[in-house]
Design an enzyme around this catalytic site. Structure first.
Site, mmCIF file in Angstrom:
data_model
loop_
_atom_site.group_PDB
_atom_site.id
_atom_site.type_symbol
_atom_site.label_atom_id
_atom_site.label_comp_id
_atom_site.label_asym_id
_atom_site.label_seq_id
_atom_site.Cartn_x
_atom_site.Cartn_y
_atom_site.Cartn_z
ATOM 1 N N HIS A 255 58.293 -61.786 -56.817
ATOM 2 C CA HIS A 255 59.350 -61.218 -57.797
ATOM 3 C C HIS A 255 59.167 -59.880 -58.226
ATOM 4 O O HIS A 255 58.009 -59.015 -57.996
ATOM 5 C CB HIS A 255 59.776 -62.134 -58.815
ATOM 6 C CG HIS A 255 60.319 -63.337 -58.188
ATOM 7 N ND1 HIS A 255 61.901 -63.441 -57.838
ATOM 8 C CD2 HIS A 255 60.311 -64.648 -58.239
ATOM 9 C CE1 HIS A 255 62.160 -64.651 -57.492
ATOM 10 N NE2 HIS A 255 61.277 -65.393 -57.723
ATOM 11 N N ASP B 190 63.404 -54.657 -58.452
ATOM 12 C CA ASP B 190 64.452 -55.193 -57.836
ATOM 13 C C ASP B 190 65.710 -54.584 -57.602
ATOM 14 O O ASP B 190 66.389 -54.327 -56.725
ATOM 15 C CB ASP B 190 64.835 -56.432 -58.806
ATOM 16 C CG ASP B 190 64.063 -57.687 -58.542
ATOM 17 O OD1 ASP B 190 63.399 -58.012 -57.893
ATOM 18 O OD2 ASP B 190 64.487 -58.934 -59.354
#
Length: 404
Positions: free
Chosen positions: A150, A180
């Site tokens: 992540h 991200d």
């Protein structure tokens, strides 16, 4: 809610990406933000979701009524079609959609689409003009290609996480999803638009491989220079611009609120020193060691004498890079943000009037608009399938078999 900027939906406004057809198979933030930008620019974005539950982000707290607030902020101007891509019927529908698509965006681990029989080589045979963009953690090749991860992991392994934090205290978790969005969403949108531009010349689409780890590493242009050109290992709080320099720092005020001081240029530093009555500091903008600690303490004591807003008023006339650290409420109420239409609203059939963040790029001829609210799960199943030639009884059968 009444204070929100009214929604902008002029029907006659030309749109930069009008006519572009995008299939978005992604879930969560990176792909959703990428396709949101394309949709705001006028692309026809069809969100492909799994029949049971759809995008995981639909249920993330906080919920507005039935839908997640973050889902509602990320999915306006899109349509939703539910497809079970593990079923033969679901794959067949996607293949039909691909024939007329310009872009396909997916965020699975490398190899997943190939195992489903929907990899780039297969889809490119059906539609050679297709721009296929895959957003993944570490890219489609290399030793780490199949690692789960992540945002925090990508930043850590890109050498970027160490830049956050105070000297001697180790890295902290950044509050924004930098890898991200910055390394994934923005790189993907740039890659897609460049591939479309290239297609206008070559007549063919291509595979766009976006790695969030690569994207995060590419952001090291400033701090990476410390290591690559000087052999210095920069860490949070130990180098200028990442917490060391007194002239480029955050300070607490008398009311517990904070101000941000961003004085890189010499002339700004001189103006500040004159404005706050510290002319002796003008010749020492970048102190080191004990002098750096002493200067930082001097400025900390200075700002602690008055409230944040008092300092903002006092230093406004100095015309320097300085300002308040806003809370969310203050940021959204800021007159400048309102003027730039960064907070808007629109009507949703279930959620009522919902706030929306504005599009960050302004165009003189093809401004972005809020045209439709975030879709309900599978809201456009009938519309999309009818457009592909499916009869009502065939659509009912697909629903019964859970292909949609």
């Amino acid at each position: 809610m009444n204070a929100l900027t009214p929604t902008s939906t002029p029907s006659s406004t030309p749109l930069a990406l009008a006519g572009l057809k995008v299939l978005d198979l992604t879930r969560l933030l990176p792909g959703a933000f990428c396709s949101l930008m394309l949709a705001d620019l006028g692309a026809d974005v069809l969100k492909i979701e799994q029949p049971e539950g759809g995008d995981y982000n639909r249920t993330f707290p906080p919920l507005n009524r039935a839908e997640s607030g973050s889902f509602l902020l990320l999915n306006r101007n899109k349509k939703s079609l539910t497809l079970n891509l593990k079923s033969e019927e679901g794959r067949a529908i996607l293949l039909k959609l691909v024939k007329d698509a310009d872009v396909l965006l997916e965020g699975f681990r490398p190899g997943v689409m190939d195992r489903l029989g929907l990899g780039y080589d297969t889809l490119a045979e059906i539609n050679p003009r297709l721009v296929y963009c895959a957003i993944s953690g570490y890219g489609q090749d290399g030793p780490s290609r199949l690692k789960p991860g992540h945002d925090l992991n990508y930043l850590a392994e890109a050498g970027a996480l160490q830049l956050f934090g105070k000297a001697g205290e180790g890295p902290i978790v950044p509050g924004l999803s930098i890898a991200d969005v910055g390394g994934g969403s923005l790189m993907a949108s740039t890659g897609i638009l460049a591939a479309l531009l290239a297609r206008a010349t070559t007549g063919r689409g291509q595979f766009v491989d976006v790695s969030m780890h690569d994207g995060a590493m590419s952001w090291l242009s400033l701090h990476g220079a410390d290591h690559l050109f000087a052999g210095i290992e920069p860490k949070g709080g130990e180098r200028p611009f990442i917490g060391q320099a007194p002239c480029y720092n955050v300070y607490a005020c008398a009311d517990g609120k904070h101000v941000a001081l961003g004085l890189i240029e010499t002339h700004f530093w001189h103006r500040f020193c004159d404005a706050v009555g510290l002319p002796a500091l003008k010749d020492e903008q970048w102190p080191e060691g004990e002098r750096e600690a002493a200067q930082k303490a001097t400025l900390a004591e200075l700002f602690a004498r008055k409230t944040r807003d008092e300092w903002v008023v006092e230093l406004e006339a100095a015309d320097i890079p300085f300002g308040p650290v806003f809370s969310m409420a203050e940021a959204f109420a800021d007159p400048h943000a309102r003027h730039r239409q960064m907070l808007m609203s629109m009507e949703h059939p279930v959620e009522g009037t919902i706030p929306q963040l504005g599009f960050p790029v302004k165009y003189s001829s093809t401004p972005c608009t809020l045209r439709s609210p975030p879709p309900l799960l599978g809201e456009h199943n009938g519309e999309v399938l009818a457009g592909l030639g499916y009869a009502p009884e065939e659509i009912a059968a697909l629903k019964a078999s859970r292909a949609i």
